[in-house]
Design a protein around this motif. Structure first.
Motif, short mmCIF file in Angstrom:
data_model
loop_
_atom_site.label_atom_id
_atom_site.label_comp_id
_atom_site.label_asym_id
_atom_site.label_seq_id
_atom_site.Cartn_x
_atom_site.Cartn_y
_atom_site.Cartn_z
N GLY A 21 -14.12 36.08 -54.39
CA GLY A 21 -13.30 36.66 -53.83
C GLY A 21 -14.24 38.48 -53.42
N TYR A 22 -16.05 38.59 -53.92
CA TYR A 22 -15.47 40.60 -54.00
C TYR A 22 -16.95 40.00 -52.42
CZ TYR A 22 -12.90 40.91 -57.86
OH TYR A 22 -12.33 41.50 -58.84
N GLY A 23 -17.00 39.28 -52.20
CA GLY A 23 -18.13 38.95 -50.74
C GLY A 23 -17.77 37.19 -50.19
N LYS A 24 -19.19 36.88 -49.36
CA LYS A 24 -19.44 35.57 -49.12
C LYS A 24 -19.97 35.20 -49.77
CE LYS A 24 -16.93 35.75 -44.37
NZ LYS A 24 -17.46 35.50 -43.03
N ALA A 25 -19.85 34.33 -49.81
CA ALA A 25 -21.04 33.21 -50.78
C ALA A 25 -20.29 32.15 -50.53
CB ALA A 25 -21.09 33.62 -51.97
N VAL A 26 -21.90 31.48 -50.48
CA VAL A 26 -21.55 30.01 -50.44
C VAL A 26 -21.13 29.08 -52.17
CG1 VAL A 26 -22.56 27.26 -49.93
CG2 VAL A 26 -23.19 29.27 -48.33
N ALA A 55 -30.69 21.13 -52.08
CA ALA A 55 -31.33 20.88 -51.49
C ALA A 55 -30.01 21.97 -50.47
CB ALA A 55 -31.13 19.82 -50.72
N LEU A 56 -29.14 21.81 -50.92
CA LEU A 56 -27.86 22.25 -50.17
C LEU A 56 -28.11 24.51 -50.35
CD1 LEU A 56 -24.61 20.94 -51.40
CD2 LEU A 56 -25.92 20.69 -48.86
N ALA A 57 -28.22 24.65 -51.91
CA ALA A 57 -28.66 25.81 -52.19
C ALA A 57 -30.28 26.60 -51.04
CB ALA A 57 -29.23 26.00 -53.41
N LEU A 58 -30.93 26.20 -51.24
CA LEU A 58 -32.23 26.06 -50.27
C LEU A 58 -31.86 26.51 -48.33
CD1 LEU A 58 -34.84 27.09 -50.06
CD2 LEU A 58 -35.57 24.53 -49.32
N ASP A 59 -30.42 25.35 -47.76
CA ASP A 59 -30.41 25.40 -46.67
C ASP A 59 -29.84 27.04 -46.92
OD1 ASP A 59 -31.79 22.73 -45.95
OD2 ASP A 59 -30.10 21.86 -45.76
N ASN A 60 -28.70 27.50 -47.42
CA ASN A 60 -28.07 28.38 -47.24
C ASN A 60 -28.77 29.69 -47.27
OD1 ASN A 60 -25.11 27.66 -47.07
ND2 ASN A 60 -25.71 25.75 -48.23
N LEU A 61 -29.89 29.27 -48.37
CA LEU A 61 -30.18 30.58 -48.74
C LEU A 61 -31.63 31.14 -47.75
CD1 LEU A 61 -31.32 30.32 -52.35
CD2 LEU A 61 -29.81 31.79 -51.36
N ARG A 62 -31.82 30.12 -46.74
CA ARG A 62 -32.33 30.45 -45.93
C ARG A 62 -31.50 30.75 -44.40
NH1 ARG A 62 -36.77 25.39 -46.29
NH2 ARG A 62 -38.65 26.38 -47.71
N LEU A 63 -30.98 30.30 -44.92
CA LEU A 63 -29.61 30.84 -43.54
C LEU A 63 -28.94 32.11 -43.69
CD1 LEU A 63 -27.83 27.64 -42.46
CD2 LEU A 63 -29.07 28.61 -41.30
N GLY A 64 -29.74 33.35 -44.42
CA GLY A 64 -29.52 33.82 -45.22
C GLY A 64 -27.83 34.16 -46.11
N HIS A 65 -27.05 33.33 -46.85
CA HIS A 65 -25.79 33.50 -46.96
C HIS A 65 -26.25 32.98 -48.39
CE1 HIS A 65 -23.90 31.65 -43.83
NE2 HIS A 65 -24.86 31.19 -43.43
N ASP A 66 -25.34 34.29 -49.21
CA ASP A 66 -25.63 34.37 -50.91
C ASP A 66 -24.84 33.30 -50.82
OD1 ASP A 66 -26.29 37.31 -51.03
OD2 ASP A 66 -24.68 37.41 -51.20
N VAL A 67 -25.87 32.10 -52.28
CA VAL A 67 -25.12 30.93 -52.86
C VAL A 67 -24.92 31.51 -54.55
CG1 VAL A 67 -25.65 29.22 -53.85
CG2 VAL A 67 -26.78 30.29 -51.42
N VAL A 68 -23.50 31.19 -55.03
CA VAL A 68 -22.64 31.10 -56.07
C VAL A 68 -23.49 29.80 -56.92
CG1 VAL A 68 -21.35 31.23 -57.76
CG2 VAL A 68 -21.58 33.20 -55.95
#
Length: 180
Positions: A21-26, A55-68
């Motif tokens: 709720g405090y930011g955009k993250a996957v 694999a999903l975390a790596l893809d999303n991090l490389r796209l510039g997304h924060d990941v939780v």
């Protein structure tokens, strides 16, 4: 990337979701991945759930997304794998070790999950109290620094505020987080 780790049923999902709720993250929940694999016909899910989540975390991090990430993360091999994902993506990694020091409260939470239909996904269901106790035997102590949070006596709101304060100390401020 923030990886929430700890035994089943202690409140990792509630706490990790509160950060969203405090930011955009996957949001990646290993239980959901394992449920999907189980429901697709895989008889016994072992390392496959974590492999998909990596694999999903790596893809999303490389796209510039924060990941939780929300997972048990019980052994050094899984913890090292998250470090490697962060390294490959050139991302920061914060390990949050979640615990519940009150055994009675932990048991209440585990057993309470069984009355909530949302915790069942096809053939997958949350572990029983006996299974959680058994998993304690293989849950390895941490050898790398973690942010530690004990949820035994904290409401979800107080736990989130405590975690935000710890993240702020590390220089990681979520965009919409209240000032500490």
């Amino acid at each position: 990337m923030i990886v929430f780790s700890g035994l089943p049923g202690i409140g990792k999902s509630t706490l990790s979701r509160s950060l969203l709720g405090y930011g955009k993250a996957v949001y990646l929940r290993v239980d959901s991945v394992e449920a999907a694999l189980s429901n697709s016909g895989l008889r016994r899910v072992m390392v496959e759930g974590y492999a998909v989540a990596y694999a999903l975390a790596l893809d999303n991090l490389r796209l510039g997304h924060d990941v939780v990430v929300d997972c048990v993360n019980p052994v050094s091999e899984t913890r090292t794998a998250w470090q490697e994902i962060a390294r490959q993506a050139e991302a920061n990694l914060i390990n949050v070790e979640v615990s519940c020091s009150d055994l009675g409260e932990h048991r209440r939470r585990v057993e309470g999950r069984f009355s909530d239909a949302a915790n069942y996904v096809g053939r997958w269901s949350p572990p029983s109290w006996e299974e959680v106790l058994s998993s304690c035997k293989t849950y390895q102590p941490w050898t790398i620094p973690t942010v530690q949070i004990d949820l035994a006596r904290l409401t979800p709101e107080l736990a989130a505020a405590s975690l935000l304060a710890e993240l702020d100390k590390l220089g990681y401020t979520l965009p919409n987080a209240p000032a500490p």
